[in-house]
Write an enzyme that holds these catalytic residues in place. Sequence first.
Site, PDB file in Angstrom:
ATOM      1  N   ASN A 213       0.863  -1.299   0.034  1.00  0.00           N
ATOM      2  CA  ASN A 213       0.056  -0.130  -0.115  1.00  0.00           C
ATOM      3  C   ASN A 213       0.885   1.237  -0.033  1.00  0.00           C
ATOM      4  O   ASN A 213       2.105   1.368  -0.176  1.00  0.00           O
ATOM      5  CB  ASN A 213      -1.038   0.072   1.296  1.00  0.00           C
ATOM      6  N   ASP A 311      -4.280  -9.392  13.415  1.00  0.00           N
ATOM      7  CA  ASP A 311      -4.280  -8.203  13.658  1.00  0.00           C
ATOM      8  C   ASP A 311      -3.247  -7.812  15.072  1.00  0.00           C
ATOM      9  O   ASP A 311      -3.605  -8.148  16.178  1.00  0.00           O
ATOM     10  CB  ASP A 311      -5.532  -7.753  14.245  1.00  0.00           C
ATOM     11  N   ILE A 312      -2.281  -7.240  14.768  1.00  0.00           N
ATOM     12  CA  ILE A 312      -1.243  -7.185  15.608  1.00  0.00           C
ATOM     13  C   ILE A 312      -1.441  -6.298  16.742  1.00  0.00           C
ATOM     14  O   ILE A 312      -1.457  -6.612  17.919  1.00  0.00           O
ATOM     15  CB  ILE A 312       0.341  -6.696  14.916  1.00  0.00           C
TER      16      ILE A 312
HETATM   17  O1  C5P Z   1      -7.976  -2.365  11.037  1.00  0.00           O
HETATM   18  P1  C5P Z   1      -7.170  -1.152  10.516  1.00  0.00           P
HETATM   19  O2  C5P Z   1      -6.002  -1.633   9.783  1.00  0.00           O
HETATM   20  O3  C5P Z   1      -7.835   0.180   9.768  1.00  0.00           O
HETATM   21  O4  C5P Z   1      -6.406  -0.511  11.842  1.00  0.00           O
HETATM   22  C1  C5P Z   1      -5.370   0.400  11.889  1.00  0.00           C
HETATM   23  C2  C5P Z   1      -4.852   0.133  13.024  1.00  0.00           C
HETATM   24  O5  C5P Z   1      -4.390  -1.223  13.429  1.00  0.00           O
HETATM   25  C3  C5P Z   1      -3.193   0.614  12.838  1.00  0.00           C
HETATM   26  O6  C5P Z   1      -2.749   1.000  14.528  1.00  0.00           O
HETATM   27  C4  C5P Z   1      -2.403  -0.624  12.785  1.00  0.00           C
HETATM   28  O7  C5P Z   1      -1.037  -0.494  12.645  1.00  0.00           O
HETATM   29  C5  C5P Z   1      -3.123  -1.663  13.186  1.00  0.00           C
HETATM   30  N1  C5P Z   1      -3.151  -2.916  12.715  1.00  0.00           N
HETATM   31  C6  C5P Z   1      -2.250  -4.054  13.081  1.00  0.00           C
HETATM   32  N2  C5P Z   1      -2.314  -5.403  12.417  1.00  0.00           N
HETATM   33  C7  C5P Z   1      -3.217  -5.546  11.440  1.00  0.00           C
HETATM   34  C8  C5P Z   1      -4.010  -4.447  10.927  1.00  0.00           C
HETATM   35  C9  C5P Z   1      -3.776  -3.051  11.554  1.00  0.00           C
HETATM   36  O8  C5P Z   1      -1.569  -3.926  13.895  1.00  0.00           O
HETATM   37  N3  C5P Z   1      -3.152  -6.581  10.878  1.00  0.00           N
END
Ligand code: C5P
Length: 409
Positions: A213, A311-312
């Site tokens: 991205n 989702d970290i």
């Molecule tokens: O769900 P979304 O990607 O929009 O959420 C954004 C937030 O979640 C950011 O802080 C991003 O670094 C974190 N994130 C994450 N791991 C993922 C997706 C998003 O840590 N797989």
Amino acid sequence: MSELLDKHIVLGLSGGVACYKAAELCRALVKQGATVQVVMTEAAAQFITPVTMQALSNRPVFVSQWDAREPNNMAHINLTREADAMLVAPASADFMAKLLHGRADDLLSLMCLARPIDKVPLLLAPAMNREMWSHPATQRNMSQLRADGAHVLGVGQGEQACGETGDGRMLEPDELLQEVVKLFQPKVLQGKNVLVSAGPTFEAIDPVRGITNLSSGKMGFALAHAAHQAGANVTLVAGPVALTTPYGVRRWDVRSALEMHAAVMSHVDKADVFIATAAVADWRPAQVATEKIKKAASGHMPAIDWAENPDILAQVASSARAQNGQLFCVGFAAESHDLAAHAQAKRQRKQVPLLVGNIGANTFGSDDNTLMLVDEFSVIEWPKDAKLRLARKLVAEIAARLPSFRKTT
Ligand code: C5P
């Protein structure tokens, strides 16, 4: 950004071949808006001329304590009373040995002694041959100088002018500039461990293709930089970006979401704060083709099976340390519209105390940003500003929230 506007810096040079780097340092300080008063020892003047330093600083250079240009003939008093900081670069082994004893038989050492110790911090940038550096006398002198309140900076490692290789090179001009800028930043996160994730991830499809991205990583790098300048020990887990590592920050490069997940998990146990700015891909190809996928005869794009990435942030935020107030998590949301609503929903879903929203198209690749801070009770909007300035504000905001977060969770 003019980082040193209205700051008055005394730049002292003692004798050493690293004096040639002081010329560039002087220019870098001036470029950041500082007034630079150069003071040299006689030994320094053997390595670089006062003429060069005068031209670069745009001010007369002082070398001798008997210089009669000051009306009261007290250069050591006048030049230190107007200073916000003194930086001696290079600081030779001999000069440091002299300072240690409070000796003052030349203008620069006289100024180090005569400066108001609580108002004018003293930075020393050592520069010497590796044997001189590792000598017990030098090491002992440096510890005592630190105990006496001087900021003795580290040294670089590598090839030396004498032909030997080892520790003792003076830090580079840009590193010294960063040390001076850091000196003036409030130490709101002193001693805290801060983990930052930044940049995009790259999810491989085959050996030559993948999906990624437009995240540039600039906001995350600015936050890592600002947290370090606020006194934190910072680890930056960076996706594939073309950015230089902020000075003083430990960087861990990763490519995919799974690598980022592993890197974050291996560092998060020690963290007091986790700031997740990374734009992590939600999905990855379930299988990575071992060979380049060829164009199909059918003319159709081959189908790809997708696997969901962890989702970290959500995982870290649900950990015991985050839940019992030992780890403060901050999320980021890059949206295209309805920022407040999306950011609030995301904050609740990920269970983080603070979520920072921005508009993706305005932030990706830009040096400026606008931020929206969303917590349980409020929405605060910060107007467009340089990412580093916003990062400093956000670091201060996080620091201010830490004590009550610890108590209430
Ligand atoms: O769900 P979304 O990607 O929009 O959420 C954004 C937030 O979640 C950011 O802080 C991003 O670094 C974190 N994130 C994450 N791991 C993922 C997706 C998003 O840590 N797989």
